[in-house]
Design a protein around this motif. Structure first.
Motif, PDB file in Angstrom:
ATOM      1  N   GLY A 218     -44.163  -9.005 -48.788  1.00 51.42           N
ATOM      2  CA  GLY A 218     -45.532  -9.188 -49.254  1.00 51.42           C
ATOM      3  C   GLY A 218     -46.435  -9.718 -48.155  1.00 51.42           C
ATOM      4  O   GLY A 218     -47.593  -9.304 -48.022  1.00 51.42           O
ATOM      5  N   ALA A 219     -45.892 -10.629 -47.336  1.00 53.82           N
ATOM      6  CA  ALA A 219     -46.676 -11.180 -46.229  1.00 53.82           C
ATOM      7  C   ALA A 219     -46.950 -10.120 -45.172  1.00 53.82           C
ATOM      8  O   ALA A 219     -48.031 -10.107 -44.561  1.00 53.82           O
ATOM      9  CB  ALA A 219     -45.929 -12.359 -45.608  1.00 53.82           C
ATOM     10  N   VAL A 220     -45.997  -9.229 -44.944  1.00 47.83           N
ATOM     11  CA  VAL A 220     -46.198  -8.134 -43.987  1.00 47.83           C
ATOM     12  C   VAL A 220     -47.326  -7.228 -44.457  1.00 47.83           C
ATOM     13  O   VAL A 220     -48.219  -6.856 -43.679  1.00 47.83           O
ATOM     14  CB  VAL A 220     -44.888  -7.326 -43.804  1.00 47.83           C
ATOM     15  N   VAL A 221     -47.308  -6.870 -45.734  1.00 49.79           N
ATOM     16  CA  VAL A 221     -48.354  -6.017 -46.298  1.00 49.79           C
ATOM     17  C   VAL A 221     -49.713  -6.698 -46.198  1.00 49.79           C
ATOM     18  O   VAL A 221     -50.716  -6.093 -45.806  1.00 49.79           O
ATOM     19  CB  VAL A 221     -48.031  -5.660 -47.765  1.00 49.79           C
ATOM     20  N   GLU A 222     -49.760  -7.974 -46.546  1.00 49.64           N
ATOM     21  CA  GLU A 222     -51.021  -8.720 -46.495  1.00 49.64           C
ATOM     22  C   GLU A 222     -51.571  -8.778 -45.072  1.00 49.64           C
ATOM     23  O   GLU A 222     -52.783  -8.617 -44.853  1.00 49.64           O
ATOM     24  CB  GLU A 222     -50.806 -10.139 -47.028  1.00 49.64           C
ATOM     25  N   ALA A 223     -50.680  -8.987 -44.099  1.00 58.09           N
ATOM     26  CA  ALA A 223     -51.119  -9.053 -42.706  1.00 58.09           C
ATOM     27  C   ALA A 223     -51.722  -7.730 -42.254  1.00 58.09           C
ATOM     28  O   ALA A 223     -52.750  -7.710 -41.552  1.00 58.09           O
ATOM     29  CB  ALA A 223     -49.946  -9.421 -41.804  1.00 58.09           C
ATOM     30  N   MET A 224     -51.111  -6.627 -42.649  1.00 58.56           N
ATOM     31  CA  MET A 224     -51.666  -5.315 -42.287  1.00 58.56           C
ATOM     32  C   MET A 224     -53.002  -5.072 -42.969  1.00 58.56           C
ATOM     33  O   MET A 224     -53.949  -4.547 -42.367  1.00 58.56           O
ATOM     34  CB  MET A 224     -50.671  -4.205 -42.631  1.00 58.56           C
ATOM     35  N   ASN A 225     -53.105  -5.466 -44.227  1.00 61.88           N
ATOM     36  CA  ASN A 225     -54.362  -5.284 -44.965  1.00 61.88           C
ATOM     37  C   ASN A 225     -55.498  -6.112 -44.373  1.00 61.88           C
ATOM     38  O   ASN A 225     -56.675  -5.760 -44.531  1.00 61.88           O
ATOM     39  CB  ASN A 225     -54.171  -5.657 -46.440  1.00 61.88           C
ATOM     40  N   ASN A 226     -55.161  -7.217 -43.697  1.00 60.22           N
ATOM     41  CA  ASN A 226     -56.181  -8.095 -43.122  1.00 60.22           C
ATOM     42  C   ASN A 226     -56.688  -7.639 -41.763  1.00 60.22           C
ATOM     43  O   ASN A 226     -57.612  -8.243 -41.206  1.00 60.22           O
ATOM     44  CB  ASN A 226     -55.635  -9.523 -43.009  1.00 60.22           C
ATOM     45  N   VAL A 233     -52.759  -0.208 -47.543  1.00 61.70           N
ATOM     46  CA  VAL A 233     -51.494   0.365 -47.067  1.00 61.70           C
ATOM     47  C   VAL A 233     -50.637   0.690 -48.286  1.00 61.70           C
ATOM     48  O   VAL A 233     -50.751   0.039 -49.326  1.00 61.70           O
ATOM     49  CB  VAL A 233     -50.724  -0.606 -46.135  1.00 61.70           C
ATOM     50  N   HIS A 234     -49.803   1.708 -48.162  1.00 63.46           N
ATOM     51  CA  HIS A 234     -48.887   2.061 -49.244  1.00 63.46           C
ATOM     52  C   HIS A 234     -47.683   2.803 -48.666  1.00 63.46           C
ATOM     53  O   HIS A 234     -47.608   3.015 -47.461  1.00 63.46           O
ATOM     54  CB  HIS A 234     -49.584   2.905 -50.322  1.00 63.46           C
ATOM     55  N   HIS A 235     -46.760   3.187 -49.554  1.00 64.07           N
ATOM     56  CA  HIS A 235     -45.517   3.838 -49.133  1.00 64.07           C
ATOM     57  C   HIS A 235     -44.826   3.031 -48.020  1.00 64.07           C
ATOM     58  O   HIS A 235     -44.389   3.585 -47.005  1.00 64.07           O
ATOM     59  CB  HIS A 235     -45.780   5.263 -48.652  1.00 64.07           C
ATOM     60  N   VAL A 236     -44.721   1.713 -48.212  1.00 60.85           N
ATOM     61  CA  VAL A 236     -44.144   0.836 -47.200  1.00 60.85           C
ATOM     62  C   VAL A 236     -42.617   0.856 -47.286  1.00 60.85           C
ATOM     63  O   VAL A 236     -42.044   0.713 -48.360  1.00 60.85           O
ATOM     64  CB  VAL A 236     -44.653  -0.617 -47.374  1.00 60.85           C
ATOM     65  N   HIS A 237     -41.965   1.047 -46.136  1.00 63.74           N
ATOM     66  CA  HIS A 237     -40.509   0.946 -46.033  1.00 63.74           C
ATOM     67  C   HIS A 237     -40.175  -0.068 -44.942  1.00 63.74           C
ATOM     68  O   HIS A 237     -40.647   0.054 -43.813  1.00 63.74           O
ATOM     69  CB  HIS A 237     -39.881   2.290 -45.653  1.00 63.74           C
ATOM     70  N   LEU A 248     -40.243  -0.483 -39.656  1.00 64.55           N
ATOM     71  CA  LEU A 248     -41.226  -0.311 -40.733  1.00 64.55           C
ATOM     72  C   LEU A 248     -41.878   1.045 -40.593  1.00 64.55           C
ATOM     73  O   LEU A 248     -42.178   1.501 -39.485  1.00 64.55           O
ATOM     74  CB  LEU A 248     -42.285  -1.414 -40.668  1.00 64.55           C
ATOM     75  N   ASP A 249     -42.066   1.718 -41.712  1.00 65.24           N
ATOM     76  CA  ASP A 249     -42.979   2.862 -41.726  1.00 65.24           C
ATOM     77  C   ASP A 249     -43.820   2.783 -42.986  1.00 65.24           C
ATOM     78  O   ASP A 249     -43.371   2.271 -44.027  1.00 65.24           O
ATOM     79  CB  ASP A 249     -42.249   4.207 -41.592  1.00 65.24           C
ATOM     80  N   CYS A 250     -45.047   3.231 -42.897  1.00 65.25           N
ATOM     81  CA  CYS A 250     -45.959   3.158 -44.030  1.00 65.25           C
ATOM     82  C   CYS A 250     -47.171   4.052 -43.788  1.00 65.25           C
ATOM     83  O   CYS A 250     -47.365   4.581 -42.692  1.00 65.25           O
ATOM     84  CB  CYS A 250     -46.417   1.718 -44.275  1.00 65.25           C
ATOM     85  N   HIS A 251     -47.964   4.207 -44.831  1.00 65.54           N
ATOM     86  CA  HIS A 251     -49.247   4.897 -44.740  1.00 65.54           C
ATOM     87  C   HIS A 251     -50.352   3.841 -44.652  1.00 65.54           C
ATOM     88  O   HIS A 251     -50.343   2.869 -45.408  1.00 65.54           O
ATOM     89  CB  HIS A 251     -49.487   5.781 -45.960  1.00 65.54           C
ATOM     90  N   VAL A 252     -51.290   4.040 -43.742  1.00 67.80           N
ATOM     91  CA  VAL A 252     -52.412   3.124 -43.557  1.00 67.80           C
ATOM     92  C   VAL A 252     -53.704   3.878 -43.845  1.00 67.80           C
ATOM     93  O   VAL A 252     -53.969   4.927 -43.246  1.00 67.80           O
ATOM     94  CB  VAL A 252     -52.454   2.563 -42.115  1.00 67.80           C
ATOM     95  N   VAL A 253     -54.489   3.342 -44.782  1.00 68.35           N
ATOM     96  CA  VAL A 253     -55.768   3.965 -45.135  1.00 68.35           C
ATOM     97  C   VAL A 253     -56.884   3.255 -44.366  1.00 68.35           C
ATOM     98  O   VAL A 253     -57.040   2.040 -44.461  1.00 68.35           O
ATOM     99  CB  VAL A 253     -56.041   3.872 -46.652  1.00 68.35           C
ATOM    100  N   LEU A 254     -57.643   4.034 -43.595  1.00 64.26           N
ATOM    101  CA  LEU A 254     -58.751   3.482 -42.828  1.00 64.26           C
ATOM    102  C   LEU A 254     -59.966   3.245 -43.726  1.00 64.26           C
ATOM    103  O   LEU A 254     -60.140   3.904 -44.751  1.00 64.26           O
ATOM    104  CB  LEU A 254     -59.132   4.435 -41.699  1.00 64.26           C
ATOM    105  N   VAL A 255     -60.806   2.300 -43.302  1.00 64.43           N
ATOM    106  CA  VAL A 255     -62.001   1.968 -44.089  1.00 64.43           C
ATOM    107  C   VAL A 255     -62.981   3.136 -44.120  1.00 64.43           C
ATOM    108  O   VAL A 255     -63.543   3.482 -45.159  1.00 64.43           O
ATOM    109  CB  VAL A 255     -62.687   0.706 -43.504  1.00 64.43           C
ATOM    110  N   GLY A 256     -63.210   3.773 -42.987  1.00 60.92           N
ATOM    111  CA  GLY A 256     -64.210   4.839 -42.907  1.00 60.92           C
ATOM    112  C   GLY A 256     -63.709   6.171 -43.433  1.00 60.92           C
ATOM    113  O   GLY A 256     -62.579   6.308 -43.908  1.00 60.92           O
TER     114      GLY A 256
END
Length: 314
Positions: A218-226, A233-237, A248-256
């Protein structure tokens, strides 16, 4: 949370493990011969425990050698996970040995045989010396390896088991309490089962590609979101490729809605993962707000809707 490790010279470490293997091998043979000669199941039980420790040392020694081989086309992640497979086999064998010793101890409790107390005491004392020596040989190495740390704790606990064997032999000499020998055997067996059952979860978790137990997903996800520029971010492994290598692999959604900030965001995310969590192997797939997955799961994958559009990734 940083994952720093103090490393010992590989050749020096190999020599220490090799010496510990030979010491435990000689002790195992001596205890089995002495146990048969003295009629002591407790000595044989302690010998089997020492044999399991020797097997663990052999596994660690061979794995240290094999793990240094570079990744190739057949093993693209390298060879480090062989130690995990071997550890699982070793713990499973320990469980079977523990169950067998409880059975044999129970049978001997019903009809205790005659036991040569002095042989038990002498070999128990030798075992105490060897177990203490092995623990000292692996002490400095256990700070950098979960597997070696388990060996260190095993040998430290073996020293305590040897003390119990010595006490049992002394009681046989002084009071002819023959039931003490199978009773101690059952106690050692229960202890073996305790060690195996409490430690087998680690190898199973790694082979099941579980996230590291000391890492807060959860802390890893929060750090990426910040990270600036990240909307989601989603599909986190998260998994352990080897004992000290987290991936780690995951999908990252950009703001723009375009890719203009992709490279900057990617480098910031990777820097955050490496500096805060020691994750240096990360594969990131990027999406923009225009083509992001809809209803995507945070961890793992499940069927979800997806907008059309190109997705550059790494």
């Amino acid at each position: 949370m940083a994952h720093d490790h103090a490393h010992i010279d590989p050749e020096s470490g190999d020599r220490r493990v090799s010496l510990a293997i030979w010491a435990n091998a000689l002790l195992t043979v001596a205890q089995i011969v002495g146990g048969v000669f003295a009629g002591s199941l407790a000595l044989i039980a302690d010998a089997l425990h020492n044999f399991s420790d020797m097997a663990s040392l052999v596994i660690a020694f061979v794995a240290r050698k094999i793990a240094r081989r570079p990744a190739d086309a057949r093993m693209t992640f390298g060879y480090g996970r062989i130690e995990i497979v071997a550890a699982l086999i070793n713990y499973t064998t320990l469980i079977l040995v523990g169950i067998y010793l409880i059975y044999e101890g129970g049978m001997r409790m019903i009809d205790p045989p005659e036991v040569a107390g002095w042989t038990v005491v002498i070999l128990g004392a030798v075992a105490l010396v060897v177990d203490t020596l092995t623990a000292l040989l692996t002490y400095s190495m256990q700070k950098d390896s979960v597997n070696i740390r388990a060996l260190f704790l095993h040998n430290l606990s073996d020293a305590l088991a040897s003390v119990a064997v010595i006490i049992g032999g002394t009681l046989i000499i002084l009071y002819d309490l023959r039931w003490v020998d199978p009773a101690i055997t059952i106690g050692i067996a229960l202890y073996i089962l305790y060690l195996a059952l409490t430690e087998i979860g680690g190898p199973i978790r790694m082979l099941m590609l579980g996230s590291p137990p000391d890492l807060d997903a959860g802390a890893v996800v929060e750090a990426m979101n910040n990270v600036d520029g990240v909307r989601d971010v989603h599909h986190v492994h998260l998994w352990q490729m080897q004992e000290h290598e987290v991936a780690l692999d995951c999908h990252v959604v950009l703001v723009g809605r375009d890719w203009s900030d992709l490279e900057v965001v990617k480098q910031e995310v990777k820097k955050k993962l490496a500096n805060d969590f020691g994750i240096t192997h990360s594969s990131l797939e990027f999406e923009t707000s225009a083509n992001a997955h809809r209803g995507a799961s945070l961890f793992g994958h499940k069927d979800d809707a997806k907008s059309t559009g190109e997705e550059p990734g790494e």
